[in-house]
Design an enzyme around this catalytic site. Structure first.
Site, PDB file in Angstrom:
ATOM      1  N   HIS A 306      -6.766 -30.341 -20.828  1.00 14.45           N
ATOM      2  CA  HIS A 306      -6.004 -29.667 -19.788  1.00 14.45           C
ATOM      3  C   HIS A 306      -5.244 -28.519 -20.408  1.00 14.45           C
ATOM      4  O   HIS A 306      -4.770 -28.641 -21.537  1.00 14.45           O
ATOM      5  CB  HIS A 306      -5.027 -30.638 -19.113  1.00 14.45           C
ATOM      6  N   ASP A 363      -9.140 -35.536 -13.011  1.00 16.23           N
ATOM      7  CA  ASP A 363     -10.500 -35.623 -12.475  1.00 16.23           C
ATOM      8  C   ASP A 363     -11.342 -36.708 -13.114  1.00 16.23           C
ATOM      9  O   ASP A 363     -12.420 -37.025 -12.628  1.00 16.23           O
ATOM     10  CB  ASP A 363     -11.210 -34.276 -12.659  1.00 16.23           C
TER      11      ASP A 363
END
Ligand code: ACO
Length: 427
Positions: A306, A363
């Site tokens: 991320h 996700d």
């Protein structure tokens, strides 16, 4: 006020240092070009703050995410998606009356114009639902041209907000019906936002359909977790498109397109496809991890890493737990969940991932939860978009309320210097 000093050759410049409410510090360079002739260079905006925002606080090092000051863990446990939507858009938790008005206002706008229904006939059967969502939201602006007005009143903004939240769910569910070749199901305004969405997705005119409460709750939690994430790629796109004073419909449609890519919201679909591929190849997770480490392969472990979270993604923690709960309640034994867990185990103890601080992101587990509640893979990113909608609206509204200037970055030109045109016969 603190300041930072910048020395260029023998000249020194003083730049103001500004501080956010959580102690974050920034060097204000807005006058840099005027005062020095220089610009800053930061491809991908890794060190660039594009705005001052009071919507979402995110501390990537410590895995903190708060909407308007409220921790995501508390909101996921105690709130509802529409309450969170109100909080994000209007800045405070609603009173019961405000929530009732907001909820019923959204219910009243769930229908889409019957002429828009005809658009579905034109899309090919295999049309990706994100393409349908983006184009239909953009098309809403043609049915509500007033939203383009320069001097919108707060009431006019409110009605557009409600239309967007209500109609996007209908548009999304109907895109699924289109892919199935099934008749569309009209919204049922007596149902909650999530129950109505599930009804439009899964009910058939031929059978009774009852919304399962666990599924409704799981969906509500997923939408809350996705509701905002400060200045990410799609939110920045919404702000940037909206900064030209394009309508809210146009700005949100741009955000949907930005979300679609596999490095952003499209990752949830790619995670499931990757896990499926591992399953078909005999479940060798180590091989996949090695492939992800090999730069020449061009492959990345989807759902890992991320831009901001460098320790853990708090949303991934909540989703992992919700995932376990739903699968247990329905007695689902999803082999992909086992593969996901082994993959996480191998990756988080591997030096490559540790050194680069790559952990599962939101996700990684959301796809497994969506599968468990019956949402097909192609719809995953659309679900993300439905969740993110209030955040995008809040970002757009803040940008307009603060009268921010049009977004227009500079560049460092590295192309040819001036050269003369060469005619076709001499090339
Ligand atoms: N698998 C393998 N290696 C990775 C991964 C991954 N998933 N993610 C990053 N890396 C490596 C990069 O190759 C790079 O290595 P290097 O330093 O040796 O060159 C290093 O980690 C840093 O990566 P960057 O791409 O510079 O990090 P950035 O912050 O730009 O990218 C991103 C973040 C896009 C999320 C990236 O981690 C990625 O591509 N992840 C996979 C896609 C994904 O899951 N996206 C969803 C993000 S969450 C969301 O949008 C909701």
């Amino acid at each position: 006020m603190n300041s930072a000093k910048l020395k260029i050759d023998d000249k020194e410049f003083e730049l103001p240092v500004i501080e956010g409410s959580e102690g974050e510090k920034a060097i204000d360079i807005s006058r840099l070009r005027n005062d020095t002739g220089y610009i800053t260079s930061d491809t991908g905006y890794k060190s660039t703050g594009s705005t001052r925002s009071a919507i979402t606080f995110l501390d990537g090092e410590n895995g903190i995410l708060r909407y308007r000051g409220y921790p995501i863990e508390q909101l996921a446990e105690k709130s509802t998606f529409l309450e969170v939507a109100y909080l994000l858009i209007y800045g405070e938790l609603p009173t019961s009356k405000e929530l009732e008005d907001f909820t019923s206002g959204i219910s009243r706008h769930t229908l889409i114009h019957e002429d828009m229904k005809k658009f579905y006939e034109g899309y090919p059967a295999k049309a990706h639902p994100m393409g349908i969502l983006a184009s239909m939201i953009s098309a809403l602006s043609t049915f509500y041209p007033d939203a383009q007005k320069a001097d919108l009143t707060p009431d006019e903004v409110d009605v557009t907000v409600k239309r967007l939240i209500a109609k996007s769910a209908t548009i999304a569910a109907w895109s699924f019906k289109k892919s199935q070749g099934h008749p569309i199901m009209y919204p049922q305004n007596r149902l909650s936002y999530c129950a109505n969405f599930l009804h439009m997705m899964f009910a058939l005119p031929t059978e009774e359909y009852e919304v399962n409460e666990t599924v409704e709750k799981a969906l509500d939690t997923l939408l809350i977790l996705h509701a905002d994430h400060e200045q990410n790629c799609s939110a920045s796109t919404v702000r940037m498109a909206g900064s030209s004073h394009a309508s809210l419909y146009a700005a949100i449609s741009s955000g949907v397109c930005a979300l679609w890519g596999p490095l952003h919201g499209g990752a949830n679909q790619e995670v499931i496809e990757m896990l499926e591929q591992i399953r078909q190849n005999g479940g060798d997770v180590k091989k996949m991890v090695e492939k992800a480490k090999d730069k020449k392969s061009g492959f990345r472990l989807m759902g890992f890493g991320h831009r901001v979270y460098k320790n853990f993604d708090p949303r991934a923690k909540i989703i992992k737990k919700a995932c376990d709960d739903v699968l247990e309640e329905f007695g689902i034994d999803d082999p992909l969940l086992d593969i996901a867990k082994s993959l996480e185990e191998v990756a988080v103890s591997d030096d490559y991932f540790l050194e680069r601080k790559l952990y599962p992101n939101v996700d990684f587990y959301s796809g497994i939860l969506y599968r468990a509640i019956g949402i097909p893979t192609e719809m995953f990113t659309v679900m993300f978009a439905l969740g993110r909608l209030p955040g995008w609206i809040a970002q757009w509204k803040e940008m307009r309320d603060n009268n921010e200037p049009i977004s227009r970055p500079r560049q460092l030109y590295v192309g040819h210097t001036e050269r003369d045109y060469v005619s076709l016969d001499k090339r």
